[in-house]
Motif scaffolding. Sequence first.
Motif, PDB file in Angstrom:
ATOM      1  N   ILE A  37     -18.223  88.019 -34.474  1.00  0.00           N
ATOM      2  CA  ILE A  37     -17.886  87.035 -35.511  1.00  0.00           C
ATOM      3  C   ILE A  37     -16.403  86.743 -35.404  1.00  0.00           C
ATOM      4  N   VAL A  38     -16.048  85.478 -35.277  1.00  0.00           N
ATOM      5  CA  VAL A  38     -14.650  85.057 -35.353  1.00  0.00           C
ATOM      6  C   VAL A  38     -14.613  83.733 -36.110  1.00  0.00           C
ATOM      7  N   GLU A  39     -13.997  83.753 -37.275  1.00  0.00           N
ATOM      8  CA  GLU A  39     -13.925  82.570 -38.142  1.00  0.00           C
ATOM      9  C   GLU A  39     -12.467  82.261 -38.426  1.00  0.00           C
ATOM     10  N   ARG A  40     -12.062  81.028 -38.120  1.00  0.00           N
ATOM     11  CA  ARG A  40     -10.694  80.593 -38.376  1.00  0.00           C
ATOM     12  C   ARG A  40     -10.659  79.712 -39.617  1.00  0.00           C
ATOM     13  N   SER A  45      -3.403  79.699 -39.346  1.00  0.00           N
ATOM     14  CA  SER A  45      -3.288  80.860 -38.469  1.00  0.00           C
ATOM     15  C   SER A  45      -4.064  82.061 -38.996  1.00  0.00           C
ATOM     16  N   LEU A  46      -4.872  81.873 -40.028  1.00  0.00           N
ATOM     17  CA  LEU A  46      -5.698  82.953 -40.540  1.00  0.00           C
ATOM     18  C   LEU A  46      -7.013  82.993 -39.782  1.00  0.00           C
ATOM     19  N   VAL A  47      -7.357  84.165 -39.253  1.00  0.00           N
ATOM     20  CA  VAL A  47      -8.610  84.317 -38.523  1.00  0.00           C
ATOM     21  C   VAL A  47      -9.256  85.637 -38.947  1.00  0.00           C
ATOM     22  N   VAL A  48     -10.572  85.621 -39.120  1.00  0.00           N
ATOM     23  CA  VAL A  48     -11.347  86.790 -39.530  1.00  0.00           C
ATOM     24  C   VAL A  48     -12.228  87.216 -38.364  1.00  0.00           C
ATOM     25  N   VAL A  49     -12.178  88.512 -38.025  1.00  0.00           N
ATOM     26  CA  VAL A  49     -12.854  89.011 -36.829  1.00  0.00           C
ATOM     27  C   VAL A  49     -13.713  90.226 -37.179  1.00  0.00           C
ATOM     28  N   VAL A  50     -14.920  90.288 -36.599  1.00  0.00           N
ATOM     29  CA  VAL A  50     -15.796  91.458 -36.716  1.00  0.00           C
ATOM     30  C   VAL A  50     -16.298  91.796 -35.318  1.00  0.00           C
ATOM     31  N   SER A  51     -16.286  93.088 -34.967  1.00  0.00           N
ATOM     32  CA  SER A  51     -16.711  93.506 -33.627  1.00  0.00           C
ATOM     33  C   SER A  51     -17.884  94.473 -33.717  1.00  0.00           C
ATOM     34  N   HIS A  52     -18.610  94.591 -32.603  1.00  0.00           N
ATOM     35  CA  HIS A  52     -19.725  95.534 -32.543  1.00  0.00           C
ATOM     36  C   HIS A  52     -19.243  96.972 -32.609  1.00  0.00           C
ATOM     37  N   ALA A  53     -17.973  97.211 -32.277  1.00  0.00           N
ATOM     38  CA  ALA A  53     -17.421  98.563 -32.353  1.00  0.00           C
ATOM     39  C   ALA A  53     -17.375  99.052 -33.797  1.00  0.00           C
ATOM     40  N   LYS A  54     -17.052  98.131 -34.720  1.00  0.00           N
ATOM     41  CA  LYS A  54     -17.029  98.446 -36.150  1.00  0.00           C
ATOM     42  C   LYS A  54     -17.709  97.312 -36.907  1.00  0.00           C
ATOM     43  N   PRO A  55     -19.035  97.257 -36.850  1.00  0.00           N
ATOM     44  CA  PRO A  55     -19.751  96.109 -37.438  1.00  0.00           C
ATOM     45  C   PRO A  55     -19.713  96.049 -38.950  1.00  0.00           C
TER      46      PRO A  55
END
Length: 410
Positions: A37-40, A45-55
């Motif tokens: 998940i990557v939502e700008r 310049s604000l971006v929100v990120v979610v990775s499978h490493a820490k879902p």
Amino acid sequence: CSSLAIGTTTGYKLFSLSSVEQLDQVHESNEIPDVYIVERLFSSSLVVVVSHAKPQQMNVYHFKKGTEICNYSYSSNILSIRLNRQRLVVCLEESIYIHNIKDMKLLKTILDTPPNTTGLCALSINHANSYLAYPGSATSGEIALYDGNTLKTACTIPAHDGPLAALAFNSTGSKLASASEKGTVIRVFSIPGGQKLYEFRRGMKRYVNISSLVFSMDSQFLCASSNTETVHIFKLEHLTDSRPEEPPTWSGYMGKMFQAATNYLPAQVSGMMNQDRAFATVRLNISGQRNICALSTIQKLPRLLVTTSDGHLYIYNLDPQDGGECVLIKKHSLLSSGKMEENKENDLRPPLPQSYAATVARQSSVPSTSTMPGYSEDGGALRGEVIPEHEFATGPVCLDDENEFPPVSI
């Protein structure tokens, strides 16, 4: 629809699309792997990120400064994130969290929502109408509409018989489009009342998985894509206002009789008869891949953008008057460090007919009817305008220090 964000196994990338020929890579980060998940926040310049490493963890960054604003952890895996200038919404399988984007404080938790395994939800990009839509049932196509500003339930819309597969607001938050898991019928409702305005039939031959549903910025067109090779674009207009008088033929007479008969039939039956077919279509070279579409204005011409999960962006011309088959004019690669991939076969297409150019000229001469602030006639954000200080509180989120564009479009 001038920004593009992609998550990859190595991190994420942000692109800016201001012309058909050029795709500019704005930012690349390899700090967090396996980003899904990557939502700008629009053009900010604000971006929100979610990775499978820490879902279960959401990371909020100021990517231009390279700093982390904050991070939040939740009780289960994050399935989707939506944001506008007022609200940041985090959707889990059985709960939804609403944050105030100015200071990231948690405002509301909607608990015990029906099982939502895909994280389906939609948030109006117009912060004055911060409506949130999500499935109100796991077995039927009921839409729960929630007011993100007042933090109260607005209404429930019985949209489809089967479970929902796609939801999308228009740019002003006054319309909501939906599709069920069958994918054969797409409906458009008024917001916040929930009255049905339009009904479009994508097809009856086979069920499909609608993967993308999106309005154009002027709300004149609605695009739907699926796991098939065909993308459908529908025109939101009343048939009585757009269709010319039919010639006095037997088929024309029967057509009018058939149309008149619908006035005496039950609403469900007459609705089936009044469904519109696609105004324009695109046939992709690939099938079975997930894709996301957008209807945008680039260099003052209407375009259809299609991004596929294999890492390509396709740009098509859309004829706003005659519709029909859209013409592929450019193909970009998103995974080759921002370098463009030429599509020689389609770059050499002959110029479009004069009628299309004339149509575009007529379209651009009409004043914009958008009620959203910060828009120019070609649908782009007004460059150089400073975000007012009162737009963001003196909390962790501070985006007005770089004279950034007001984030009012995607």
